[in-house]
Design an enzyme around this catalytic site. Sequence first.
Site, PDB file in Angstrom:
ATOM      1  CG  ASP A 168      36.861 -14.593 -23.520  1.00  0.00           C
ATOM      2  OD1 ASP A 168      36.687 -14.338 -22.313  1.00  0.00           O
ATOM      3  OD2 ASP A 168      37.686 -13.997 -24.236  1.00  0.00           O
TER       4      ASP A 168
ATOM      5  CG  ASP B 294      24.122 -23.481 -33.169  1.00  0.00           C
ATOM      6  OD1 ASP B 294      24.654 -22.633 -33.922  1.00  0.00           O
ATOM      7  OD2 ASP B 294      24.260 -23.459 -31.931  1.00  0.00           O
TER       8      ASP B 294
ATOM      9  CG  ASP C   5      21.440 -21.322 -29.935  1.00  0.00           C
ATOM     10  OD1 ASP C   5      20.584 -21.036 -29.078  1.00  0.00           O
ATOM     11  OD2 ASP C   5      22.605 -20.887 -29.897  1.00  0.00           O
TER      12      ASP C   5
ATOM     13  CG  HIS D 171      29.653 -22.924 -24.985  1.00  0.00           C
ATOM     14  ND1 HIS D 171      30.318 -23.474 -23.914  1.00  0.00           N
ATOM     15  CD2 HIS D 171      30.579 -22.730 -25.961  1.00  0.00           C
ATOM     16  CE1 HIS D 171      31.600 -23.608 -24.222  1.00  0.00           C
ATOM     17  NE2 HIS D 171      31.793 -23.157 -25.450  1.00  0.00           N
TER      18      HIS D 171
ATOM     19  CD  GLU E 192      27.127 -23.217 -28.677  1.00  0.00           C
ATOM     20  OE1 GLU E 192      28.117 -22.440 -28.662  1.00  0.00           O
ATOM     21  OE2 GLU E 192      25.971 -22.828 -28.909  1.00  0.00           O
TER      22      GLU E 192
ATOM     23  CG  HIS F 194      24.904 -18.769 -27.428  1.00  0.00           C
ATOM     24  ND1 HIS F 194      24.667 -18.468 -28.743  1.00  0.00           N
ATOM     25  CD2 HIS F 194      24.973 -17.583 -26.773  1.00  0.00           C
ATOM     26  CE1 HIS F 194      24.608 -17.153 -28.886  1.00  0.00           C
ATOM     27  NE2 HIS F 194      24.798 -16.595 -27.711  1.00  0.00           N
TER      28      HIS F 194
END
Length: 234
Positions: A61, A12, A167, A66, A14, A162
């Site tokens: 945003d 995963d 994740d 995260h 970010e 997140h």
Amino acid sequence: MMNNTQRIIVLDTETTGMNSVGPPYLNHRIIEIGAIEIINRRFTGKKFHTYIKPNRLIESDASKIHGITDDFLSDKPSFKDIAKDFFNYIKNSELIIHNASFDVGFINQEFSMLTKKIQDISNFCNIIDTLKIARKLFPGKKNTLDALCMRYKIKNSHRVLHGAILDAFLLGKLYLLMTSGQESIIFNKNIQNERNFRYIKKSITKKHRFLKIIKANKTELKLHNEYLKFLKEK
């Protein structure tokens, strides 16, 4: 289904922004990579986790999702500093990603910006998108990571924000359940290895064989029908 001895990497990322149109994704960059190794359907404990300085600001945003800030990343390595180790970690693996086009697009973009360019990691990894698997298993339903965790009774209450490594771990557990067939209806949060899967599958098989051989009474038939209704709903 793949050979279970294949090395699986659940991954995963970010990013600085959530725009999914690209590349070049409006010049957004990866700021965290989390990857966890699975072999023989068991977590090995080996992982690749790093934060990355993107050399650009994080959109507000995205930061709300995260929780990663520009100040936090100011002393972290650039992608070029971790690229070789990251590539060596994922190459020749089954790469498991949720909504793979998003993460793969960003990863390919990062590699393409290096002096030694790698155009497409799918040339070095077999990429499996768990979102596509989930949509086949649960057509018409919400198939986000949170929704799937709730559906499979995987606790994720600690997941306030997140994070790539957390994740990736949750996705690894989901992937094992989604690809294990009949066992996925047993919502035991302690199922983590192939031995438990085989034991549960054997138990289910015996239960169905038992019902076929011995004539059930009215109470047993009622319970059996309720059980079948439960399976259909799940």
